[in-house]
Design a protein around this motif. Structure first.
Motif, mmCIF file in Angstrom:
data_model
loop_
_atom_site.group_PDB
_atom_site.id
_atom_site.type_symbol
_atom_site.label_atom_id
_atom_site.label_comp_id
_atom_site.label_asym_id
_atom_site.label_seq_id
_atom_site.Cartn_x
_atom_site.Cartn_y
_atom_site.Cartn_z
ATOM 1 N N UNK A 195 0.855 -1.190 0.000
ATOM 2 C CA UNK A 195 0.000 0.000 0.000
ATOM 3 C C UNK A 195 0.890 1.239 0.000
ATOM 4 N N UNK A 196 0.541 2.266 -0.775
ATOM 5 C CA UNK A 196 1.332 3.500 -0.739
ATOM 6 C C UNK A 196 1.164 4.206 0.598
ATOM 7 N N UNK A 197 2.200 4.869 1.101
ATOM 8 C CA UNK A 197 2.062 5.647 2.339
ATOM 9 C C UNK A 197 0.977 6.710 2.181
ATOM 10 N N UNK A 198 0.155 6.872 3.203
ATOM 11 C CA UNK A 198 -0.875 7.910 3.183
ATOM 12 C C UNK A 198 -2.072 7.621 2.312
ATOM 13 N N UNK A 216 2.921 -3.314 5.705
ATOM 14 C CA UNK A 216 2.085 -2.130 5.837
ATOM 15 C C UNK A 216 2.980 -0.915 6.039
ATOM 16 N N UNK A 217 2.703 0.201 5.377
ATOM 17 C CA UNK A 217 3.523 1.404 5.579
ATOM 18 C C UNK A 217 3.328 1.964 6.985
ATOM 19 N N UNK A 218 4.329 2.636 7.477
ATOM 20 C CA UNK A 218 4.219 3.299 8.774
ATOM 21 C C UNK A 218 3.071 4.309 8.757
ATOM 22 N N UNK A 219 2.228 4.250 9.759
ATOM 23 C CA UNK A 219 1.159 5.231 9.891
ATOM 24 C C UNK A 219 0.021 5.106 8.899
ATOM 25 N N UNK A 220 -0.112 3.970 8.215
ATOM 26 C CA UNK A 220 -1.118 3.858 7.151
ATOM 27 C C UNK A 220 -2.544 3.967 7.689
ATOM 28 N N UNK A 221 -2.760 3.635 8.980
ATOM 29 C CA UNK A 221 -4.102 3.708 9.560
ATOM 30 C C UNK A 221 -4.254 4.869 10.562
ATOM 31 N N UNK A 269 -3.541 -12.707 4.117
ATOM 32 C CA UNK A 269 -2.509 -11.948 3.419
ATOM 33 C C UNK A 269 -1.166 -12.605 3.688
ATOM 34 N N UNK A 270 -0.079 -11.871 3.444
ATOM 35 C CA UNK A 270 1.271 -12.402 3.666
ATOM 36 C C UNK A 270 2.030 -11.546 4.674
ATOM 37 N N UNK A 271 1.316 -11.015 5.633
ATOM 38 C CA UNK A 271 1.926 -10.135 6.632
ATOM 39 C C UNK A 271 2.734 -10.934 7.654
ATOM 40 N N UNK A 272 3.955 -10.477 7.918
ATOM 41 C CA UNK A 272 4.814 -11.102 8.919
ATOM 42 C C UNK A 272 4.950 -10.215 10.158
ATOM 43 N N UNK A 273 4.613 -8.964 10.021
ATOM 44 C CA UNK A 273 4.717 -8.009 11.114
ATOM 45 C C UNK A 273 3.858 -6.804 10.778
ATOM 46 N N UNK A 274 3.661 -5.927 11.748
ATOM 47 C CA UNK A 274 3.068 -4.612 11.502
ATOM 48 C C UNK A 274 3.985 -3.578 12.146
ATOM 49 N N UNK A 275 4.032 -2.370 11.620
ATOM 50 C CA UNK A 275 4.901 -1.345 12.218
ATOM 51 C C UNK A 275 4.470 -1.013 13.639
ATOM 52 N N UNK A 276 5.409 -0.587 14.450
ATOM 53 C CA UNK A 276 5.084 -0.139 15.810
ATOM 54 C C UNK A 276 4.043 0.975 15.758
ATOM 55 N N UNK A 277 3.015 0.847 16.571
ATOM 56 C CA UNK A 277 1.978 1.874 16.629
ATOM 57 C C UNK A 277 0.965 1.798 15.509
ATOM 58 N N UNK A 278 0.969 0.719 14.734
ATOM 59 C CA UNK A 278 0.109 0.623 13.546
ATOM 60 C C UNK A 278 -1.366 0.801 13.856
ATOM 61 N N UNK A 279 -1.810 0.325 15.032
ATOM 62 C CA UNK A 279 -3.235 0.337 15.363
ATOM 63 C C UNK A 279 -3.588 1.319 16.485
#
Length: 323
Positions: free
Chosen positions: A122-125, A146-151, A165-175
């Motif tokens: 996904x593109x950032x923003x 997932x890009x940092x801050x996407x949500x 999906x094929x997610x192995x991690x999410x960025x810190x603070x993603x949710x």
């Protein structure tokens, strides 16, 4: 001699008018492919094998159904003018990428369906302008990261689907900024529980357990353990994932700087990096059907001008001969 020329001009004019009408038609009542409901402001273009979004979708459309088509990309301006849209359904297409800004005009959107596509990133923003969004479906894609801050801007979001999906991690603070989230699907992703990056997700699941439904279903890759059960001792490694920028060790830089040119090994340059170096950029999208029709219309207009010019010349010659 003037008869055939006038007939040709008339044919070209009629053809141009027909193409303009086809370019403007969206609803079935106007000769288009979509079903439009004037009372509910719904436009249903689902299951039409579309490879491009129809032009001239009514600007007061509230719900737009584009599911079960053959869309592989979206032009950046695909939804410009649809600022009253509250529901957009794009599931079951062949979307591989999303251009930045494609959703920026949908400031009233509440539901966005992107499941069952082929998105790998996904593109950032990409969702930053969708501040009223309450449901986001990203399940059954091929998302690897997932890009940092996407949500971060989705403060009203209540449902987020990320399963399959094929997610192995999410960025810190993603949710962290989705304070109204009450349901999330995280299962059927290869969560890497051996790396420290998983600790944010593990701690977040424990914290939200009981308030966000389905949250405990996330399992480590291989299904050996639930993500919420992972401890700091188990996730001890500092892992490096693809598309992550890492520093080049100082020893390597020193070695390369002190080596002769003949000693430096030839390093392969990825094609995409080489293209970026040359300033090459992929187009956002291939020309859509309406754009092609507009090109044809312009071409026919040019041809009509040439025919009329030729007719005028022939008329002058004919008049001179009589004189």
């Amino acid at each position: 001699m003037m008869g055939p020329v006038l007939a040709a001009c008339l044919l070209i004019i009629l053809s141009t008018a027909w193409i303009s009408q086809a370019n403007g038609a969206t609803c079935k009542k106007d000769g288009g492919v979509c079903t439009c409901n004037d009372q509910t402001k719904n436009v249903d273009c689902s299951g039409k094998m579309l490879t491009a979004i129809p032009s001239n979708i009514p600007t007061d459309t509230d719900r737009l159904e584009l599911d079960l088509n053959k869309l592989s990309s979206l032009p950046r301006t695909a939804f410009h003018g649809l600022n009253k849209l509250t529901n957009l359904n794009l599931w079951g297409n062949e979307l591989q990428t999303l251009p930045p800004g494609v959703f920026d005009h949908l400031v009233t959107l509440e539901t966005l369906g992107l499941s069952n596509n082929e998105l790998k990133s996904l593109p950032p923003g990409i969702f930053d302008k969708l501040t009223k969004l309450t449901r986001l479906d990203l399940d059954r894609n091929q998302l690897e990261r997932l890009p940092n801050g996407v949500f971060d801007k989705l403060a009203e979001l209540k449902t987020l689907d990320l399963l399959n999906n094929q997610l192995r991690r999410v960025p810190d603070g993603a949710f962290d900024y989705m304070s109204k989230l009450n349901r999330i699907t995280l299962e059927n992703n290869p969560w890497d529980c051996s790396c420290r990056d998983i600790l944010y997700l593990s701690n977040w699941i424990r914290e939200k357990k009981g308030t966000v439904s389905n949250i405990e279903a996330a399992e480590c890759d291989g299904g050996t353990k639930a993500v919420l059960e992972i401890t700091e001792e188990e996730a001890a490694e500092d892992c490096v994932y693809p598309n992550t920028t890492t520093a080049i060790p100082t020893t390597i830089i020193t070695t390369l700087a002190s080596s002769n040119d003949d000693d430096i090994p030839e390093l392969p340059v990825p094609q995409e990096n080489f293209q970026k170096f040359l300033g090459y950029q992929e187009p956002d999208h291939l020309p859509t059907q309406p754009q092609c029709l507009m090109s044809i219309s312009g071409y026919l207009g040019l041809m009509m001008s040439l025919v009329l010019t030729s007719a005028a010349i022939l008329y002058v010659i004919h008049f001179l001969k009589k004189a």
